[in-house]
Design a protein around this motif. Structure first.
Motif, PDB file in Angstrom:
ATOM      1  N   SER A  12      -9.860   3.512   6.991  1.00  0.00           N
ATOM      2  CA  SER A  12      -9.775   3.676   5.477  1.00  0.00           C
ATOM      3  C   SER A  12     -10.833   4.948   4.983  1.00  0.00           C
ATOM      4  CB  SER A  12     -10.113   2.352   4.875  1.00  0.00           C
ATOM      5  OG  SER A  12     -11.386   2.083   5.060  1.00  0.00           O
ATOM      6  N   PHE A  13     -10.553   5.212   3.546  1.00  0.00           N
ATOM      7  CA  PHE A  13     -11.512   6.026   3.028  1.00  0.00           C
ATOM      8  C   PHE A  13     -12.433   5.195   2.215  1.00  0.00           C
ATOM      9  CE2 PHE A  13      -8.444   9.122   3.686  1.00  0.00           C
ATOM     10  CZ  PHE A  13      -9.293  10.343   4.204  1.00  0.00           C
ATOM     11  N   LEU A  14     -13.736   5.019   2.328  1.00  0.00           N
ATOM     12  CA  LEU A  14     -14.356   4.325   1.313  1.00  0.00           C
ATOM     13  C   LEU A  14     -15.161   5.164   0.067  1.00  0.00           C
ATOM     14  CD1 LEU A  14     -16.380   1.907   4.010  1.00  0.00           C
ATOM     15  CD2 LEU A  14     -14.192   1.446   2.589  1.00  0.00           C
ATOM     16  N   LEU A  15     -14.698   4.815  -0.931  1.00  0.00           N
ATOM     17  CA  LEU A  15     -15.345   5.526  -1.947  1.00  0.00           C
ATOM     18  C   LEU A  15     -16.729   4.813  -2.747  1.00  0.00           C
ATOM     19  CD1 LEU A  15     -12.052   6.494  -3.522  1.00  0.00           C
ATOM     20  CD2 LEU A  15     -13.277   7.930  -2.000  1.00  0.00           C
ATOM     21  N   THR A  16     -17.467   5.556  -3.410  1.00  0.00           N
ATOM     22  CA  THR A  16     -18.404   5.044  -3.912  1.00  0.00           C
ATOM     23  C   THR A  16     -18.286   3.826  -5.168  1.00  0.00           C
ATOM     24  OG1 THR A  16     -19.721   7.120  -3.958  1.00  0.00           O
ATOM     25  CG2 THR A  16     -20.647   5.512  -5.467  1.00  0.00           C
ATOM     26  N   ILE A  17     -16.969   4.059  -5.680  1.00  0.00           N
ATOM     27  CA  ILE A  17     -16.685   3.100  -6.675  1.00  0.00           C
ATOM     28  C   ILE A  17     -16.238   1.877  -6.163  1.00  0.00           C
ATOM     29  CG2 ILE A  17     -16.306   4.727  -8.665  1.00  0.00           C
ATOM     30  CD1 ILE A  17     -13.491   4.718  -8.069  1.00  0.00           C
ATOM     31  N   GLY A  18     -16.160   1.771  -4.976  1.00  0.00           N
ATOM     32  CA  GLY A  18     -15.889   0.569  -4.272  1.00  0.00           C
ATOM     33  C   GLY A  18     -14.465   0.305  -3.955  1.00  0.00           C
ATOM     34  N   ILE A  19     -13.423   1.342  -3.962  1.00  0.00           N
ATOM     35  CA  ILE A  19     -12.182   1.158  -3.740  1.00  0.00           C
ATOM     36  C   ILE A  19     -11.853   1.770  -2.510  1.00  0.00           C
ATOM     37  CG2 ILE A  19      -9.890   2.285  -4.227  1.00  0.00           C
ATOM     38  CD1 ILE A  19     -10.906   2.574  -7.036  1.00  0.00           C
ATOM     39  N   THR A  20     -11.265   0.892  -1.636  1.00  0.00           N
ATOM     40  CA  THR A  20     -10.766   1.187  -0.333  1.00  0.00           C
ATOM     41  C   THR A  20      -9.472   1.739  -0.337  1.00  0.00           C
ATOM     42  OG1 THR A  20     -12.255  -0.265   0.625  1.00  0.00           O
ATOM     43  CG2 THR A  20     -10.419   0.531   1.949  1.00  0.00           C
ATOM     44  N   LEU A  21      -9.294   3.130   0.144  1.00  0.00           N
ATOM     45  CA  LEU A  21      -7.992   3.724   0.269  1.00  0.00           C
ATOM     46  C   LEU A  21      -7.397   3.600   1.889  1.00  0.00           C
ATOM     47  CD1 LEU A  21      -8.239   6.758  -1.904  1.00  0.00           C
ATOM     48  CD2 LEU A  21      -7.324   4.793  -2.382  1.00  0.00           C
ATOM     49  N   ASN A  22      -6.421   2.976   2.098  1.00  0.00           N
ATOM     50  CA  ASN A  22      -5.829   3.099   3.457  1.00  0.00           C
ATOM     51  C   ASN A  22      -5.212   4.564   3.646  1.00  0.00           C
ATOM     52  OD1 ASN A  22      -4.429   3.034   5.896  1.00  0.00           O
ATOM     53  ND2 ASN A  22      -3.829   1.014   5.390  1.00  0.00           N
ATOM     54  N   PRO A  23      -5.481   5.277   4.586  1.00  0.00           N
ATOM     55  CA  PRO A  23      -5.120   6.567   4.456  1.00  0.00           C
ATOM     56  C   PRO A  23      -3.725   6.736   4.905  1.00  0.00           C
ATOM     57  CG  PRO A  23      -6.737   6.519   6.126  1.00  0.00           C
ATOM     58  CD  PRO A  23      -6.835   5.161   5.253  1.00  0.00           C
ATOM     59  N   GLU A  24      -3.148   5.643   5.715  1.00  0.00           N
ATOM     60  CA  GLU A  24      -1.896   5.759   6.042  1.00  0.00           C
ATOM     61  C   GLU A  24      -0.645   5.411   4.703  1.00  0.00           C
ATOM     62  OE1 GLU A  24      -1.588   2.605   8.912  1.00  0.00           O
ATOM     63  OE2 GLU A  24      -3.060   3.627  10.470  1.00  0.00           O
ATOM     64  N   LYS A  25      -1.213   4.869   3.639  1.00  0.00           N
ATOM     65  CA  LYS A  25      -0.522   4.942   2.645  1.00  0.00           C
ATOM     66  C   LYS A  25      -0.729   5.997   1.690  1.00  0.00           C
ATOM     67  CE  LYS A  25      -0.694  -0.074   2.653  1.00  0.00           C
ATOM     68  NZ  LYS A  25      -0.526  -1.229   1.550  1.00  0.00           N
ATOM     69  N   LEU A  26      -1.495   6.994   1.982  1.00  0.00           N
ATOM     70  CA  LEU A  26      -1.553   8.256   1.160  1.00  0.00           C
ATOM     71  C   LEU A  26      -0.576   9.198   2.020  1.00  0.00           C
ATOM     72  CD1 LEU A  26      -5.510   8.683   0.862  1.00  0.00           C
ATOM     73  CD2 LEU A  26      -3.752   7.630  -0.676  1.00  0.00           C
ATOM     74  N   THR A  27      -0.133  10.136   1.079  1.00  0.00           N
ATOM     75  CA  THR A  27       0.801  11.110   1.555  1.00  0.00           C
ATOM     76  C   THR A  27      -0.240  12.143   2.573  1.00  0.00           C
ATOM     77  OG1 THR A  27       0.460  12.709  -0.190  1.00  0.00           O
ATOM     78  CG2 THR A  27       2.443  11.223  -0.196  1.00  0.00           C
ATOM     79  N   ALA A  28       0.391  12.916   2.986  1.00  0.00           N
ATOM     80  CA  ALA A  28      -0.258  13.939   3.939  1.00  0.00           C
ATOM     81  C   ALA A  28      -1.174  15.041   3.067  1.00  0.00           C
ATOM     82  CB  ALA A  28       0.410  14.691   5.034  1.00  0.00           C
ATOM     83  N   ARG A  29      -0.486  15.292   2.045  1.00  0.00           N
ATOM     84  CA  ARG A  29      -1.031  16.372   1.091  1.00  0.00           C
ATOM     85  C   ARG A  29      -2.193  15.741   0.294  1.00  0.00           C
ATOM     86  NH1 ARG A  29       4.441  18.911  -0.276  1.00  0.00           N
ATOM     87  NH2 ARG A  29       4.520  20.635   1.242  1.00  0.00           N
ATOM     88  N   THR A  30      -2.129  14.414  -0.289  1.00  0.00           N
ATOM     89  CA  THR A  30      -3.035  13.880  -0.721  1.00  0.00           C
ATOM     90  C   THR A  30      -4.454  13.560   0.365  1.00  0.00           C
ATOM     91  OG1 THR A  30      -1.451  12.362  -2.089  1.00  0.00           O
ATOM     92  CG2 THR A  30      -3.829  11.501  -1.885  1.00  0.00           C
ATOM     93  N   ARG A  31      -4.042  13.306   1.462  1.00  0.00           N
ATOM     94  CA  ARG A  31      -5.231  13.077   2.312  1.00  0.00           C
ATOM     95  C   ARG A  31      -6.045  14.563   2.424  1.00  0.00           C
ATOM     96  NH1 ARG A  31      -1.781  10.012   5.328  1.00  0.00           N
ATOM     97  NH2 ARG A  31      -1.063  11.616   6.596  1.00  0.00           N
ATOM     98  N   GLU A  32      -5.142  15.569   2.639  1.00  0.00           N
ATOM     99  CA  GLU A  32      -5.606  16.926   2.727  1.00  0.00           C
ATOM    100  C   GLU A  32      -6.513  17.153   1.585  1.00  0.00           C
ATOM    101  OE1 GLU A  32      -3.780  21.653   3.149  1.00  0.00           O
ATOM    102  OE2 GLU A  32      -2.288  19.677   3.164  1.00  0.00           O
ATOM    103  N   ALA A  33      -5.903  16.907   0.241  1.00  0.00           N
ATOM    104  CA  ALA A  33      -6.580  17.090  -0.902  1.00  0.00           C
ATOM    105  C   ALA A  33      -8.128  16.649  -0.900  1.00  0.00           C
ATOM    106  CB  ALA A  33      -6.033  16.998  -2.146  1.00  0.00           C
ATOM    107  N   LEU A  34      -7.862  15.431  -0.735  1.00  0.00           N
ATOM    108  CA  LEU A  34      -9.217  14.577  -0.839  1.00  0.00           C
ATOM    109  C   LEU A  34     -10.111  15.293   0.232  1.00  0.00           C
ATOM    110  CD1 LEU A  34      -7.962  11.000  -1.020  1.00  0.00           C
ATOM    111  CD2 LEU A  34      -9.237  12.057  -2.496  1.00  0.00           C
ATOM    112  N   LEU A  35      -9.797  15.364   1.334  1.00  0.00           N
ATOM    113  CA  LEU A  35     -10.822  16.211   2.531  1.00  0.00           C
ATOM    114  C   LEU A  35     -11.161  17.507   2.012  1.00  0.00           C
ATOM    115  CD1 LEU A  35      -9.020  15.001   5.827  1.00  0.00           C
ATOM    116  CD2 LEU A  35     -11.247  14.111   4.707  1.00  0.00           C
ATOM    117  N   ASN A  36     -10.356  18.244   1.403  1.00  0.00           N
ATOM    118  CA  ASN A  36     -10.680  19.653   1.197  1.00  0.00           C
ATOM    119  C   ASN A  36     -11.700  19.692  -0.152  1.00  0.00           C
ATOM    120  OD1 ASN A  36      -9.155  20.992   3.092  1.00  0.00           O
ATOM    121  ND2 ASN A  36      -7.472  21.303   1.914  1.00  0.00           N
TER     122      ASN A  36
END
Length: 88
Positions: A12-36
């Motif tokens: 997962s990606f853990l965000l400061t606001i306490g939300i856990t995002l499972n990267p497997e549920k994000l699109t490849a472009r969304t993951r790419e945008a977050l990392l960039n």
């Protein structure tokens, strides 16, 4: 969201606001945008990811949905990029 609090693990990606995002549920472009956006914040020695970082990361994806969406809204992506860069 501070860069130091955006942690990528295998599950997962853990965000400061306490939300856990499972990267497997994000699109490849969304993951790419977050990392960039995270990398952009680090490159500018910012302790937080600003909306401008994410906006620029999304604008870098010319094959995504951002350009058609901006076109429908009548927004010039080149001008938007210039304004976002000015914020950073």
């Amino acid at each position: 969201m501070p860069c130091s609090n955006l942690i990528h693990s295998d599950s997962s990606f853990l965000l400061t606001i306490g939300i856990t995002l499972n990267p497997e549920k994000l699109t490849a472009r969304t993951r790419e945008a977050l990392l960039n956006a995270t990398q952009s914040a680090r490159d500018h020695n910012h302790s937080s990811i600003l909306p401008a970082h994410l906006g620029l990361a999304l604008l870098a994806q010319q094959q995504g949905i951002v350009y058609p969406s901006l076109d429908r809204l009548g927004v010039n992506p080149i001008e938007l990029r210039r304004r976002l860069e000015a914020v950073i």
